[in-house]
Design a protein around this motif. Structure first.
Motif, PDB file in Angstrom:
ATOM      1  N   GLY A 105       0.541  -1.139  -0.203  1.00 32.44           N
ATOM      2  CA  GLY A 105      -0.027  -0.210  -0.119  1.00 32.44           C
ATOM      3  C   GLY A 105       0.872   1.195  -0.031  1.00 32.44           C
ATOM      4  O   GLY A 105       0.282   2.290   0.253  1.00 32.44           O
ATOM      5  N   PHE A 109      -0.279   5.339   0.072  1.00 33.03           N
ATOM      6  CA  PHE A 109       0.154   6.498   1.185  1.00 33.03           C
ATOM      7  C   PHE A 109       0.822   7.583   0.510  1.00 33.03           C
ATOM      8  O   PHE A 109       0.895   8.976   0.998  1.00 33.03           O
ATOM      9  CB  PHE A 109       0.823   5.696   2.183  1.00 33.03           C
ATOM     10  CG  PHE A 109      -0.199   5.172   3.068  1.00 33.03           C
ATOM     11  CD1 PHE A 109      -1.271   5.626   3.950  1.00 33.03           C
ATOM     12  CD2 PHE A 109      -0.005   3.615   3.274  1.00 33.03           C
ATOM     13  CE1 PHE A 109      -1.984   4.890   4.463  1.00 33.03           C
ATOM     14  CE2 PHE A 109      -0.695   3.022   4.271  1.00 33.03           C
ATOM     15  CZ  PHE A 109      -1.734   3.428   4.672  1.00 33.03           C
TER      16      PHE A 109
ATOM     17  N   TYR C  31       1.098   0.822  10.414  1.00 29.76           N
ATOM     18  CA  TYR C  31       0.069   1.208   9.545  1.00 29.76           C
ATOM     19  C   TYR C  31      -1.191   2.026  10.082  1.00 29.76           C
ATOM     20  O   TYR C  31      -1.840   2.851   9.418  1.00 29.76           O
ATOM     21  CB  TYR C  31      -0.688  -0.075   9.179  1.00 29.76           C
ATOM     22  CG  TYR C  31       0.125  -0.777   8.137  1.00 29.76           C
ATOM     23  CD1 TYR C  31      -0.207  -0.123   6.682  1.00 29.76           C
ATOM     24  CD2 TYR C  31       0.600  -1.856   7.849  1.00 29.76           C
ATOM     25  CE1 TYR C  31       0.598  -0.713   5.503  1.00 29.76           C
ATOM     26  CE2 TYR C  31       1.434  -2.603   6.968  1.00 29.76           C
ATOM     27  CZ  TYR C  31       1.027  -1.834   5.506  1.00 29.76           C
ATOM     28  OH  TYR C  31       1.758  -2.450   4.618  1.00 29.76           O
ATOM     29  N   ALA C  32      -1.395   1.745  11.242  1.00 26.82           N
ATOM     30  CA  ALA C  32      -2.346   2.592  12.166  1.00 26.82           C
ATOM     31  C   ALA C  32      -1.981   4.246  12.102  1.00 26.82           C
ATOM     32  O   ALA C  32      -2.914   4.884  11.780  1.00 26.82           O
ATOM     33  CB  ALA C  32      -2.476   2.154  13.412  1.00 26.82           C
ATOM     34  N   GLY C  35      -2.519   5.442   8.795  1.00 25.34           N
ATOM     35  CA  GLY C  35      -3.850   5.585   8.448  1.00 25.34           C
ATOM     36  C   GLY C  35      -4.618   6.803   9.106  1.00 25.34           C
ATOM     37  O   GLY C  35      -5.100   7.604   8.491  1.00 25.34           O
ATOM     38  N   ALA C  36      -4.081   7.143  10.164  1.00 20.91           N
ATOM     39  CA  ALA C  36      -4.953   8.164  11.088  1.00 20.91           C
ATOM     40  C   ALA C  36      -4.090   9.440  10.202  1.00 20.91           C
ATOM     41  O   ALA C  36      -5.094  10.463  10.134  1.00 20.91           O
ATOM     42  CB  ALA C  36      -3.966   8.247  12.288  1.00 20.91           C
ATOM     43  N   GLY C  38      -3.415   9.716   7.232  1.00 20.74           N
ATOM     44  CA  GLY C  38      -4.071   9.880   6.139  1.00 20.74           C
ATOM     45  C   GLY C  38      -5.396  10.289   6.128  1.00 20.74           C
ATOM     46  O   GLY C  38      -5.694  11.111   5.060  1.00 20.74           O
ATOM     47  N   VAL C  39      -6.369  10.055   7.333  1.00 20.80           N
ATOM     48  CA  VAL C  39      -7.448  10.728   7.464  1.00 20.80           C
ATOM     49  C   VAL C  39      -7.321  12.152   7.372  1.00 20.80           C
ATOM     50  O   VAL C  39      -7.988  13.066   6.946  1.00 20.80           O
ATOM     51  CB  VAL C  39      -8.052  10.139   8.800  1.00 20.80           C
ATOM     52  CG1 VAL C  39      -9.428  10.963   9.385  1.00 20.80           C
ATOM     53  CG2 VAL C  39      -8.381   8.618   8.360  1.00 20.80           C
TER      54      VAL C  39
END
Lengths: 296, 428, 293
Positions: A105, A109, C31-32, C35-36, C38-39
């Motif tokens: 991924g 990103f 990843y978390a 992800g955060a 990314g939000v």
């Protein structure tokens, strides 16, 4: 070939060098260098853009020395640059290191990190202003939730508008510079890391001994670009705060636009541009010298 | 593309040359170019061009599109490069000085001399006794109010007798009573522009002037605004800017019961109500609130402000074209054009006789006060023409956000603006 | 001569081995965090998409509404009929492609001259290039416009090509990357009798693929998003680019914010595709890792 006389070889080198520059240089000369050069003349004139300019010597610069708004704009520009440059440099390098891996991924990103840069600046300003809205915005709701009783007014407060703009500026630019860092990271030979690992270097040591020196040309390029970009910041401020509240986010580039296109004092606007140019040049030359010394 | 346009023009000129023989220079058809913006949604330029063509079949007016928000930036570049259109609009008075002082306008005093006194805004374009542009539309700021919300709150409609104190009282009363009736609408909406305070202050205060460098006349107006913000009777400047509120949605979607705005909004509101972008509700216009009782009531003439919109002629064009352009300017300011403009909801420069046309448009209010408001007003320019106006307005723009954001108290902000005006502008 | 630089297949730099070693909880945490982040980064874009699915007067409300129960898909159909979106996209694609091609070609060519050929006056000339970067465009916009008018270039797409294609950025950027290539490599090639042009084409270009890729992306995005340039130079509506079209759309339909956001979303999509395609050049480290010495 190696026995060619020195002078002839130098002449040949110049000819070859110039032949490389020529295709780009012709366009650059006519469309950029000449108009920019004219600026150095207009800076010493009173000029309303339509007619001929009247030579006024150093008048524009004398006026500038007394012009409190100019000094305010200069101070605000320095404020912006002083925080925006290191912040963006750090964040984009961090992102580049993080995303220079074969992770699942990673393409996603990277694209996400680049998104702020490609999102329309009008939308960027509107959404961030909304997020920062003092009464209803999610940023302050979050701050209240974590126990901040009196959260800042962000773009509606003279004290917090500049930090807000700096944050958004960093958020917007990080993907752009990350991209440049990513390209720079690819130029570092993998064998150097292997060798360092064989020597038992820790990740931090490898970063200090291999990554940073390997990135030096890139870092220099990025720092110069970032410095110039920060001193010239315009669009973002225009759409986010338009220089306000009061004069709290008025920056030099916006002041130049105001003086030129709004108040029709193009001579004075040119003079302010020259000052901005000089500041950028001094900072760039310092970086140039430091870079030269480090790399030798 | 430009080339093809030039080719077409050349072709046209060539054809006319053939048909009218050797004296094409002296008489025969002329084509004028006219600058306009947002042509698809701003029909006034086409209305003028078409109307003029029907009475002057020899002269064709072609439109050239500019960007509405960056009109002056584009025009300055075009004029500097010598490729501007023959006739161009003076979008507001702030930049008129730039063009006039930069010798980019033809003296049109002879056109102005033939206009009747009913044409408003001509004096705004006079410098050194000469007239440099001719107005074709003359808006003025009025008070829009939502009759349905007033009735819901049980507050009496404006009757033309209001000063700002009564306006403020009504705004607060509306807010409270609407809240009690379960409606979230506020009493008033004040848009983010500096003119919402300063335009009225400058127009209504006796002796007030930008060039005096004395801005104490702004104080009562800002006190009213701050009072209404603090009372929650209008959205604060900070919330309006951070949420990019549009005045069209604030009034059109019934988030505010009253709003001061220019008469250009009449056409927009009618249009949005017809298309469903705005709610359908009864509304009306009343004279803008006044500083003192002296100018209130329907027997007096309320004082308000707005810049006229005018047409100027590019001096780089031929004498023949200048003559044709002057005819066009005279037409645009005259009664025929006024009727045509009123038919599309635009407030023409000669607006004494067109109230009936405007108010017969579908959805327009029919009450007498609205008609009175439209026809009767003493409209002062927002930007009096002077080389100091643009820089002074920029200083006052900073003052506006400084005061309404609560950054500094009114007096301190006024003192600061006065110092800046003296040191940076008026001393030069 | 090719003996010196047989490009090895990529030995991916440092990090993969780190990943190999990082334990599972750490990876999940990573990843978390991504992800955060990314939000936060995507929030404005999410709002854009959301607004494009609202009616005009619902877009700006107090407080902000983060979901819409009744999406207005018709905005995506309306925009094609209400605006000249197709032509705008076409013009912008044309400009981005031509400008990028020219900028990358002439920029990297000139950069080689600056980086690897020694001749007098080189550094002064280079400083002039960087110097122009430091002057705000709005201050020399008018002289430049007058110049362009004299060249008969205004109001044609070629004006934007001329404006963007010869900027200093590409030269500066490529020069920096060329400087990372060791001189010994070039000297070896020179001794083998290769001309400077040959070195540029057969050694430098293959080595600088990641840099060329990022210059391509950056130039394409800059051209795509440029607003002031097209605003000043392109007047005929059939020449408009996507940015100027959107802006004029804003002033024409000044309350139609939902449609404006629809246009903004559509204007970003092609760039996202280009980026997704281009970004893979930063993983494989195409050739540079193959350098010996």
């Amino acid at each position: 070939m190696t026995t060619m006389p020195v002078r002839r070889r130098r002449w040949r080198n110049t000819a070859v060098g110039l032949s490389f520059l020529l295709p780009n240089f012709i366009g650059f000369l006519i469309l950029t260098l000449i108009p920019v050069g004219l600026l150095f003349y207009y800076a010493f004139t009173e000029w309303n853009v339509f007619g001929g300019a009247t030579w006024t010597g150093l008048d524009n610069f004398r006026q500038m020395a007394r012009d409190t708004t100019f000094w305010t704009a200069l101070r605000n520009t320095l404020y912006y640059a002083a925080f925006h440059i290191p912040l963006t440099l750090g964040v984009s390098l961090g992102l580049a290191l993080l995303l220079n891996r074969k992770l699942r991924g990673v393409a996603f990103f990277r694209t996400v990190a680049f998104f702020p840069y490609i999102t329309s600046i009008v939308a960027v300003a509107q959404i961030w202003n909304m997020l920062f809205s003092p009464g209803y915005g999610p940023v302050n709701e979050l701050l209240r939730w974590v126990g901040v009783d009196n959260p800042p007014g962000w773009t509606t407060s003279a004290d917090w508008s500049m930090p807000a703009v700096i944050l958004v500026g960093t958020w917007r630019d990080m993907g752009y510079y990350m991209l440049l860092f990513l390209a720079g990271l690819q130029t570092i030979p993998g064998q150097l890391y292997e060798a360092a690992r064989v020597d038992g270097a820790s990740a931090w040591q490898r970063f200090r001994a291999v990554t940073l020196p390997g990135l030096r040309p890139t870092t220099f390029f990025i720092t110069v670009l970032l410095t110039i970009g920060s001193f010239k910041v315009f669009d973002l401020i225009l759409v986010m705060t338009n220089g306000g509240p009061g004069q709290s986010t008025l920056v030099l580039a916006q002041y130049i636009f105001r003086k030129g296109f709004e108040e029709n004092q193009f001579g004075y606007a040119s003079a302010v541009s020259i000052v901005l140019f000089a500041i950028c040049l001094v900072v760039t030359v310092v970086q140039f010298v430091v870079n030269k010394r480090r790399s030798s | 593309m430009k080339r093809s346009l030039a080719a077409v023009t050349a072709l046209l000129l060539g054809l006319t040359g053939c048909s009218s023989g050797g004296d094409a220079e002296e008489s025969g058809p002329v084509t004028l170019t006219l600058a306009g913006w947002s042509l698809a949604t701003t029909p006034e330029f086409k209305t003028l061009a078409d109307g003029f063509k029907s009475s002057h079949p020899d002269i064709t007016v072609e439109l050239k599109e500019y960007d509405a928000a960056n009109y002056d930036t584009q025009m300055i570049a075009d004029l500097a490069a010598g490729k501007a259109p023959d006739v161009y609009v003076q979008k507001n008075l702030k930049n008129f000085f730039t063009y006039q002082d930069g010798k980019q306008l033809v003296d049109v005093s002879d056109v102005a001399a033939k206009l009747g006194p009913e044409v408003g805004g001509v004096s705004a374009y006079q410098v050194d006794g000469k007239t440099w542009a001719i107005p074709y539309r003359a808006d003025s700021w009025v008070l829009y109010y939502n009759k349905a919300l007033f009735d819901k709150a049980g507050v009496k409609h404006p009757d033309g007798s209001w000063t700002w104190a009564e306006y403020a009282t009504a705004a607060k009363e509306l807010t409270t009573k609407l809240k009690a009736a379960g409606d979230k609408a506020l009493g008033a909406y004040q848009h983010t522009w500096q003119s919402t305070d300063q335009g009225f202050a400058l127009a209504q205060t006796a002796g007030a002037s930008l060039e005096s460098g004395d801005y104490s006349f702004l104080k009562p107006y800002y006190q009213t605004s701050l009072d209404l913000q603090a009372a929650g009777a209008q959205v604060s400047l900070g919330d309006a800017t951070t949420n990019s509120l549009t005045y069209q949605a604030q009034f059109g979607k019934q988030s505010a019961a009253m709003m001061v705005m220019g008469t250009w909004y009449i056409a927009t509101l009618l249009n949005q109500q017809a298309k469903g972008d705005a709610d359908t509700f009864e509304w009306g216009i009343a004279p803008a609130p006044q500083l003192t009782k002296a100018t209130t009531g329907t027997s007096a003439t309320p004082v308000t402000f707005a810049d006229p919109t005018g047409l100027g002629i590019n001096p780089k064009i031929s004498a023949k074209k200048i003559a044709a352009a002057k005819e066009f300017l005279a037409y645009a300011a005259g009664a025929d054009a006024a009727k045509a403009l009123a038919g599309i909801g635009v407030t023409p420069a000669d607006n004494s006789s067109v109230a009936d046309t405007i108010f017969s448009l579908k959805g327009a209010p029919g009450d007498d006060l609205s008609k009175f408001t439209f026809a009767t007003h003493d409209t002062k320019p927002e930007n009096p023409v002077s080389k100091y106006t643009a820089p002074l307005q920029n200083i006052l723009k900073d003052l506006h956000t400084e005061v309404l954001s609560g950054t500094s108290p009114i007096d301190a902000a006024i003192t600061k603006a006065q110092d800046r005006a003296k040191n940076e502008v008026l001393s030069k | 001569m090719t003996t010196v630089l047989v490009p090895e297949t990529a030995t991916p730099a440092e990090v993969p081995s780190v990943t190999r070693r990082s334990s599972r909880p750490w990876r999940i945490l990573g990843y978390a965090a991504l992800g955060a982040a990314g939000v936060v980064v995507l929030l404005p874009f999410y709002w854009m998409v959301l607004s494009s699915l609202k009616t005009n007067n619902e877009v700006f409300t107090i407080p902000v509404r983060w979901i819409t129960t009744d999406p207005v898909w018709s905005n995506y159909a309306d925009i094609w009929s209400k605006s000249n979106m197709g032509a705008w996209l076409g013009n912008t694609v044309f400009l981005s492609a031509v400008v990028t091609l020219l900028q990358v070609a002439t920029g990297s060519f000139a950069a080689y001259g600056f980086a690897k050929v020694h001749f007098p006056g080189r550094d002064v000339l280079f400083l002039a290039y960087i110097g122009t970067l430091a002057v705000p465009w709005q201050s020399y916009m008018v002289p430049q416009f007058v110049m362009m008018t004299k060249l008969q270039l205004t109001d044609s797409l070629w004006s934007i090509v001329a404006l963007q294609a010869f900027g200093a950025l590409g030269v500066f950027m490529m020069k920096q990357f060329y400087e990372t290539v060791p001189d010994e490599l070039l000297d070896a090639a020179r001794i083998d009798g290769m001309s400077e042009y040959g070195i540029y084409r057969r050694i430098m270009l293959p080595l600088s693929v990641p840099a060329l890729a990022s210059l391509t992306l950056i130039t394409a995005v800059t051209t795509w998003n440029d607003y002031m340039g097209p605003l000043i130079y392109l007047r005929s509506p059939d020449l408009w680019t996507i940015q100027i079209g959107l802006k004029s759309f804003i002033s024409q339909y000044n309350a139609e914010y939902a449609l404006i956001m629809t246009g903004s979303v559509l204007s970003v999509l092609p760039i996202v595709v280009v980026f997704l395609l281009g970004q893979r050049y930063f993983v494989e480290g195409i050739a540079t890792t193959g350098l010996k010495g």
